[in-house]
Design a protein around this motif. Structure first.
Motif, PDB file in Angstrom:
ATOM      1  N   ARG A  51    -128.320 -32.588  40.217  1.00 40.04           N
ATOM      2  CA  ARG A  51    -127.770 -32.038  38.510  1.00 40.04           C
ATOM      3  C   ARG A  51    -128.945 -31.475  38.118  1.00 40.04           C
ATOM      4  O   ARG A  51    -128.655 -30.588  37.091  1.00 40.04           O
ATOM      5  CB  ARG A  51    -127.704 -33.429  37.743  1.00 40.04           C
ATOM      6  N   GLU A  52    -130.084 -31.913  38.067  1.00 38.76           N
ATOM      7  CA  GLU A  52    -131.219 -31.383  37.365  1.00 38.76           C
ATOM      8  C   GLU A  52    -131.235 -29.770  37.823  1.00 38.76           C
ATOM      9  O   GLU A  52    -131.717 -28.855  36.981  1.00 38.76           O
ATOM     10  CB  GLU A  52    -132.431 -32.024  37.957  1.00 38.76           C
ATOM     11  N   ASN A  55    -128.347 -27.704  36.591  1.00 41.46           N
ATOM     12  CA  ASN A  55    -127.609 -27.937  35.073  1.00 41.46           C
ATOM     13  C   ASN A  55    -126.880 -28.794  34.902  1.00 41.46           C
ATOM     14  O   ASN A  55    -125.923 -27.594  34.612  1.00 41.46           O
ATOM     15  CB  ASN A  55    -128.581 -26.788  34.752  1.00 41.46           C
ATOM     16  N   TYR A  56    -126.724 -29.371  35.880  1.00 43.61           N
ATOM     17  CA  TYR A  56    -125.039 -29.662  35.958  1.00 43.61           C
ATOM     18  C   TYR A  56    -124.426 -29.598  34.812  1.00 43.61           C
ATOM     19  O   TYR A  56    -123.018 -29.735  34.599  1.00 43.61           O
ATOM     20  CB  TYR A  56    -124.970 -31.213  36.666  1.00 43.61           C
ATOM     21  N   ASP A  57    -124.334 -30.713  33.898  1.00 44.06           N
ATOM     22  CA  ASP A  57    -123.984 -30.957  32.529  1.00 44.06           C
ATOM     23  C   ASP A  57    -124.224 -30.383  32.278  1.00 44.06           C
ATOM     24  O   ASP A  57    -122.459 -29.452  31.555  1.00 44.06           O
ATOM     25  CB  ASP A  57    -124.437 -32.045  31.618  1.00 44.06           C
ATOM     26  N   GLU A  58    -124.576 -28.780  31.830  1.00 48.78           N
ATOM     27  CA  GLU A  58    -124.225 -27.608  31.204  1.00 48.78           C
ATOM     28  C   GLU A  58    -123.354 -26.936  32.109  1.00 48.78           C
ATOM     29  O   GLU A  58    -122.687 -26.132  31.477  1.00 48.78           O
ATOM     30  CB  GLU A  58    -125.617 -27.372  31.021  1.00 48.78           C
ATOM     31  N   THR A  59    -123.623 -26.740  33.543  1.00 48.02           N
ATOM     32  CA  THR A  59    -122.963 -25.916  33.614  1.00 48.02           C
ATOM     33  C   THR A  59    -121.330 -26.488  34.125  1.00 48.02           C
ATOM     34  O   THR A  59    -120.538 -26.191  33.476  1.00 48.02           O
ATOM     35  CB  THR A  59    -123.357 -26.453  35.479  1.00 48.02           C
ATOM     36  N   ASN A  61    -119.556 -28.122  31.059  1.00 50.92           N
ATOM     37  CA  ASN A  61    -119.387 -28.594  30.251  1.00 50.92           C
ATOM     38  C   ASN A  61    -118.987 -26.380  30.023  1.00 50.92           C
ATOM     39  O   ASN A  61    -118.515 -25.448  29.326  1.00 50.92           O
ATOM     40  CB  ASN A  61    -120.411 -28.084  28.926  1.00 50.92           C
ATOM     41  N   ASN A  62    -119.704 -25.322  30.368  1.00 54.77           N
ATOM     42  CA  ASN A  62    -119.652 -23.870  30.338  1.00 54.77           C
ATOM     43  C   ASN A  62    -118.306 -24.019  30.927  1.00 54.77           C
ATOM     44  O   ASN A  62    -117.322 -22.854  31.027  1.00 54.77           O
ATOM     45  CB  ASN A  62    -120.324 -23.442  31.484  1.00 54.77           C
ATOM     46  N   ASP A  64    -115.678 -26.289  31.776  1.00 53.86           N
ATOM     47  CA  ASP A  64    -114.788 -26.289  30.519  1.00 53.86           C
ATOM     48  C   ASP A  64    -114.270 -25.433  29.299  1.00 53.86           C
ATOM     49  O   ASP A  64    -113.195 -25.581  29.170  1.00 53.86           O
ATOM     50  CB  ASP A  64    -115.302 -27.329  30.208  1.00 53.86           C
ATOM     51  N   ASN A  65    -115.282 -24.739  28.729  1.00 59.67           N
ATOM     52  CA  ASN A  65    -114.920 -23.562  28.350  1.00 59.67           C
ATOM     53  C   ASN A  65    -114.390 -22.708  28.263  1.00 59.67           C
ATOM     54  O   ASN A  65    -114.351 -21.456  27.819  1.00 59.67           O
ATOM     55  CB  ASN A  65    -116.011 -23.322  27.540  1.00 59.67           C
TER      56      ASN A  65
END
Length: 68
Positions: A51-52, A55-59, A61-62, A64-65
């Protein structure tokens, strides 16, 4: 069955076996419980590293957008 349920069942079996003084079975169950905990902790640590690194969360989110 999730991790907590597995551990709970193993701990219940260990406590029952302690009462019957079956040392071999108790030791086997304790080794299984320890091995599972070690494996789960290593898996969780590995997943956290991934994840680190990614950058799992940002990836996510990107992704999804993304508009096509």
């Amino acid at each position: 069955m999730d991790k907590l349920q597995i551990l709970f069942k193993l701990e219940t079996c260990i406590s029952i076996i302690k009462e019957t003084e079956n040392v071999y079975v108790r030791k086997q169950l304790e080794e299984i419980a320890e091995a599972l905990l070690k494996d789960w902790n290593e898996s969780d640590a590995y997943a956290q590293q991934i994840r680190e690194i990614l950058n799992y969360d940002e990836t996510m989110n990107n992704l999804d957008n993304i508009r096509i």
